[in-house]
Enzyme design. Structure first.
Site, PDB file in Angstrom:
ATOM      1  CE  LYS A  79      16.711  -8.561 -10.295  1.00 49.95           C
ATOM      2  NZ  LYS A  79      15.691  -9.326  -9.543  1.00 49.95           N
ATOM      3  CD  GLN A 114      10.304  -5.597 -13.809  1.00 49.79           C
ATOM      4  OE1 GLN A 114       9.211  -5.701 -13.260  1.00 49.79           O
ATOM      5  NE2 GLN A 114      11.307  -4.926 -13.274  1.00 49.79           N
ATOM      6  CE  LYS A 144       9.130  -1.147 -13.781  1.00 51.13           C
ATOM      7  NZ  LYS A 144       8.346  -1.565 -12.632  1.00 51.13           N
ATOM      8  CE  LYS A 169       6.297  -8.014 -10.976  1.00 53.62           C
ATOM      9  NZ  LYS A 169       6.979  -6.793 -10.550  1.00 53.62           N
ATOM     10  N   GLY A 227      10.993  -9.379  -5.018  1.00 50.71           N
ATOM     11  CA  GLY A 227       9.677  -9.218  -4.386  1.00 50.71           C
ATOM     12  C   GLY A 227       8.751  -8.309  -5.185  1.00 50.71           C
ATOM     13  CG  ASP A 228       5.154  -6.764  -7.387  1.00 50.03           C
ATOM     14  OD1 ASP A 228       5.712  -5.858  -8.004  1.00 50.03           O
ATOM     15  OD2 ASP A 228       3.908  -6.841  -7.315  1.00 50.03           O
ATOM     16  CB  THR A 275      10.702   0.768  -5.109  1.00 47.69           C
ATOM     17  OG1 THR A 275      11.343  -0.475  -5.362  1.00 47.69           O
ATOM     18  CG2 THR A 275       9.691   1.060  -6.198  1.00 47.69           C
ATOM     19  CB  SER A 297      17.088  -5.961  -7.973  1.00 47.56           C
ATOM     20  OG  SER A 297      16.117  -6.132  -6.972  1.00 47.56           O
TER      21      SER A 297
HETATM   22  P1  NDP Z   1       3.324  -4.267  -0.594  1.00 51.41           P
HETATM   23  O1  NDP Z   1       2.702  -5.603  -0.598  1.00 51.41           O
HETATM   24  O2  NDP Z   1       4.455  -4.002   0.312  1.00 51.41           O
HETATM   25  O3  NDP Z   1       2.219  -3.141  -0.337  1.00 51.41           O
HETATM   26  C1  NDP Z   1       1.136  -3.002  -1.190  1.00 51.41           C
HETATM   27  C2  NDP Z   1       0.240  -1.914  -0.655  1.00 51.41           C
HETATM   28  O4  NDP Z   1      -0.773  -1.642  -1.621  1.00 51.41           O
HETATM   29  C3  NDP Z   1      -0.497  -2.307   0.616  1.00 51.41           C
HETATM   30  O5  NDP Z   1      -0.759  -1.178   1.380  1.00 51.41           O
HETATM   31  C4  NDP Z   1      -1.791  -2.923   0.075  1.00 51.41           C
HETATM   32  O6  NDP Z   1      -2.879  -2.881   0.981  1.00 51.41           O
HETATM   33  C5  NDP Z   1      -2.065  -2.018  -1.107  1.00 51.41           C
HETATM   34  N1  NDP Z   1      -2.799  -2.781  -2.115  1.00 51.41           N
HETATM   35  C6  NDP Z   1      -2.354  -3.883  -2.786  1.00 51.41           C
HETATM   36  N2  NDP Z   1      -3.309  -4.350  -3.602  1.00 51.41           N
HETATM   37  C7  NDP Z   1      -4.362  -3.533  -3.445  1.00 51.41           C
HETATM   38  C8  NDP Z   1      -5.656  -3.489  -4.022  1.00 51.41           C
HETATM   39  N3  NDP Z   1      -6.029  -4.395  -4.936  1.00 51.41           N
HETATM   40  N4  NDP Z   1      -6.484  -2.508  -3.635  1.00 51.41           N
HETATM   41  C9  NDP Z   1      -6.103  -1.588  -2.725  1.00 51.41           C
HETATM   42  N5  NDP Z   1      -4.884  -1.580  -2.131  1.00 51.41           N
HETATM   43  C10 NDP Z   1      -4.034  -2.534  -2.498  1.00 51.41           C
HETATM   44  O7  NDP Z   1       3.748  -3.995  -2.123  1.00 51.41           O
HETATM   45  P2  NDP Z   1       4.822  -2.980  -2.693  1.00 51.41           P
HETATM   46  O8  NDP Z   1       4.820  -1.733  -1.907  1.00 51.41           O
HETATM   47  O9  NDP Z   1       6.066  -3.726  -2.884  1.00 51.41           O
HETATM   48  O10 NDP Z   1       4.228  -2.704  -4.159  1.00 51.41           O
HETATM   49  C11 NDP Z   1       3.299  -1.659  -4.418  1.00 51.41           C
HETATM   50  C12 NDP Z   1       3.289  -1.374  -5.911  1.00 51.41           C
HETATM   51  O11 NDP Z   1       4.612  -0.997  -6.338  1.00 51.41           O
HETATM   52  C13 NDP Z   1       2.886  -2.536  -6.812  1.00 51.41           C
HETATM   53  O12 NDP Z   1       2.211  -2.043  -7.934  1.00 51.41           O
HETATM   54  C14 NDP Z   1       4.231  -3.108  -7.253  1.00 51.41           C
HETATM   55  O13 NDP Z   1       4.135  -3.813  -8.469  1.00 51.41           O
HETATM   56  C15 NDP Z   1       5.030  -1.821  -7.421  1.00 51.41           C
HETATM   57  N6  NDP Z   1       6.475  -1.978  -7.369  1.00 51.41           N
HETATM   58  C16 NDP Z   1       7.101  -2.493  -6.276  1.00 51.41           C
HETATM   59  C17 NDP Z   1       8.466  -2.596  -6.250  1.00 51.41           C
HETATM   60  C18 NDP Z   1       9.199  -3.063  -5.040  1.00 51.41           C
HETATM   61  O14 NDP Z   1      10.436  -2.977  -5.040  1.00 51.41           O
HETATM   62  N7  NDP Z   1       8.544  -3.532  -3.997  1.00 51.41           N
HETATM   63  C19 NDP Z   1       9.286  -2.235  -7.415  1.00 51.41           C
HETATM   64  C20 NDP Z   1       8.535  -1.612  -8.488  1.00 51.41           C
HETATM   65  C21 NDP Z   1       7.185  -1.534  -8.455  1.00 51.41           C
HETATM   66  P3  NDP Z   1      -3.297  -4.227   1.751  1.00 51.41           P
HETATM   67  O15 NDP Z   1      -2.176  -4.534   2.669  1.00 51.41           O
HETATM   68  O16 NDP Z   1      -4.581  -3.880   2.413  1.00 51.41           O
HETATM   69  O17 NDP Z   1      -3.470  -5.282   0.668  1.00 51.41           O
END
Ligand code: NDP
Length: 482
Positions: free
Chosen positions: A126, A147, A150, A162, A201-202, A246, A414
């Site tokens: 997962k 993961q 976690k 992943k 998603g991620d 999250t 999830s």
């Molecule tokens: P989203 O795609 O919804 O948002 C990501 C955000 O981070 C955007 O604002 C993006 O900016 C910014 N970002 C991504 N890559 C970069 C980079 N290389 N440099 C600077 N800014 C960056 O993703 P999530 O919110 O879902 O995920 C964010 C984090 O949380 C990740 O590390 C993910 O693995 C982790 N996570 C997410 C979960 C979930 O349920 N969604 C669960 C557990 C962990 P821009 O749009 O400009 O790229």
């Protein structure tokens, strides 16, 4: 070769004294054995580094976990005998595939797809799918490795996996994203299933992408196996609270750490990097609990709104219109936009929540945060803090909520989505939110207990690694060598 844990050593030592056997000789032997167990970590790490020399993010994640395991390995020689470290750091399966698709100009594009099925010892694999140009096998392996622990911490029966692609959804039309997702799933569907591997998603994969992916899975399989993916829309088996989970879970966890230290989240000033799914719902929950979020970012820079970030504007810009964060200032003239996303950590705050991507807080950012009096850092993103920065923050008594624990709310919701799909029933928002909160509280309790038990005091970074590791390691040993 034989190995003893501390209790056995004490028993043996007393026995020797009793029998007036030369204790010094015995104690030297015992010391050697303890040292042998310690060098097991170093030897395993050396082999893992050689085997994964082109994957620095993965090595970083492994080093961070192994650092916490020293007292565990010392106390449990059975982990050494089972060579558990080398086994746990090698994925059960890694799948890499071609994803051809046609863009709106009728040009054929090719991307690379990945799925790493890391550890299935406590449940089906997962973990999310990430669509971002930076994705390569090393990123997927680091995320899959994290993961494992976690998912174990969540207390739910889910293994670690992943996946993703180097596809960049930014600037693509809905039709292009759909064609890409369909091509991606044509290949991925061979490797997943409700009892096999359940992606979600991620970064770059939200409700739109999950919808396209599920639609294609259903067509190819000819069956409505909707628990094969989570994060689905509510019309076809999605769960309430999954979207928020999250971010909400992160705030529940931070609140718990603050409470444990007799502090209150109310009136604390909060800075959050990112403005995607995790950042938006962390902002919402933090403000609901009385904190003031004054800055968020995207990859182009950050906005500072001294009046407090307006969540509705964020949602409109990022979730609906898919625009850049700089546009926020058009709606809120008091806010300012500054280029350079890492500069956000120059803003003085009590609570820092990195919710964007890995290695966001390095040693320089950590020093600034400490100098500005940060109290707690909650990792919403995966591995947002470098190992050097983690050490610095802990040495400086910052409360650090590690990603494995603090962002486990997403995968937990999830797993609750999977449960609802299995019983073909939907629970209410309140019921799921309350389950989520309990899960986050339990993770905190278990991590704090493990940290104390293994001599780290109150160190949730070490405690989360230990508690997450032990359950999986024990399951692996009970299931034999595989
Ligand atoms: P989203 O795609 O919804 O948002 C990501 C955000 O981070 C955007 O604002 C993006 O900016 C910014 N970002 C991504 N890559 C970069 C980079 N290389 N440099 C600077 N800014 C960056 O993703 P999530 O919110 O879902 O995920 C964010 C984090 O949380 C990740 O590390 C993910 O693995 C982790 N996570 C997410 C979960 C979930 O349920 N969604 C669960 C557990 C962990 P821009 O749009 O400009 O790229």
């Amino acid at each position: 070769m034989c190995y003893y844990n501390k209790e056995v050593l004490i028993t043996k030592t007393l026995f020797c004294v009793d029998r007036q056997i030369d204790t010094e000789v015995k104690l030297n032997k015992i010391k050697k054995e303890v040292l042998f167990n310690m060098s097991y970590i170093q030897d395993s790490l050396k082999k893992i580094k050689q085997r994964n020399s082109s994957d620095p993010e993965f090595i970083q994640a492994v080093e961070e976990v192994f650092e916490s395991l020293k007292p565990v390995i010392e106390k449990h020689p059975e982990y050494v005998e089972a060579n558990i470290l080398e086994r746990i750091a090698e994925p059960e399966r890694q799948i890499i595939f071609r994803v051809p698709w046609v863009d709106d100009d009728r040009k054929i594009q090719v991307n690379r797809g990945f799925r790493v099925q890391f550890n299935g010892s406590i449940g089906p694999y997962k973990g999310g799918l990430r669509f971002h140009p930076s994705v390569y096998i090393g990123i997927v392996k680091f995320l899959g490795f994290e993961q494992i622990f976690k998912n174990s911490l969540s207390g739910l029966p889910i293994g670690g996996g992943k996946g993703g692609s180097d596809f960049n959804p930014k600037g693509k039309s809905d039709a292009e994203v759909m064609r890409f997702c369909q091509s991606f799933m044509i290949e991925l569907q061979r490797h997943i299933g409700p009892d096999v591997d359940v992606p979600a998603g991620d970064i770059g994969v939200g409700g739109r992408e999950i919808g396209f992916l599920y639609g294609q899975y259903r067509r190819v399989r000819g069956a409505f196996e909707n628990s094969v993916l989570t994060g689905k829309g509510l019309t076809y088996g999605g769960s309430l609270v999954r979207t928020e989970a999250t971010g909400y879970g992160l705030i529940y966890f931070v609140e718990e750490m603050l409470k444990h230290n007799k502090l209150d989240i109310k009136d604390k000033v909060c800075v959050i990097s990112g403005s995607g799914n995790v950042a938006i719902y962390a902002t919402e929950k933090a403000q609901e609990l009385g904190a003031k979020v004054i800055a968020v970012s995207d990859s182009s820079g950050y906005i500072h709104d001294p009046d407090g970030i307006k969540v509705e504007t964020l949602q409109k810009l990022k979730e609906v219109e898919r625009k850049r964060i700089s546009e926020y200032v058009k709606y809120h003239p008091n806010a300012t936009f500054t280029e350079g996303w890492k500069n956000i950590w120059n803003i003085k705050c009590d609570i820092a929540l990195p919710c964007a991507t890995e290695n966001d807080i390095g040693i320089e950012e950590a020093k600034i945060l400490v100098a500005n009096g940060v109290i707690v850092i909650g990792e919403g993103a995966n591995m947002p803090t470098t190992n050097e920065a983690i050490k610095y923050l802990l040495d400086n008594k910052v409360l650090l909520a590690p990603a494995k624990a603090a962002n486990a709310g997403g995968v937990s919701a999830s797993a609750l989505e999977m449960s609802q799909n299995s019983i073909r029933y939907s629970w209410t928002f309140e019921k799921i939110d309350s389950k989520l909160k309990n899960i986050m509280i339990n993770i905190h309790t278990n991590a704090a207990k493990a940290s104390e038990e293994y001599g780290f005091g109150y160190n949730i970074v070490a405690g989360a690694n230990i508690a997450g590791f032990k359950k999986v390691a024990d399951a692996m040993i009970e299931q034999g060598i595989y």
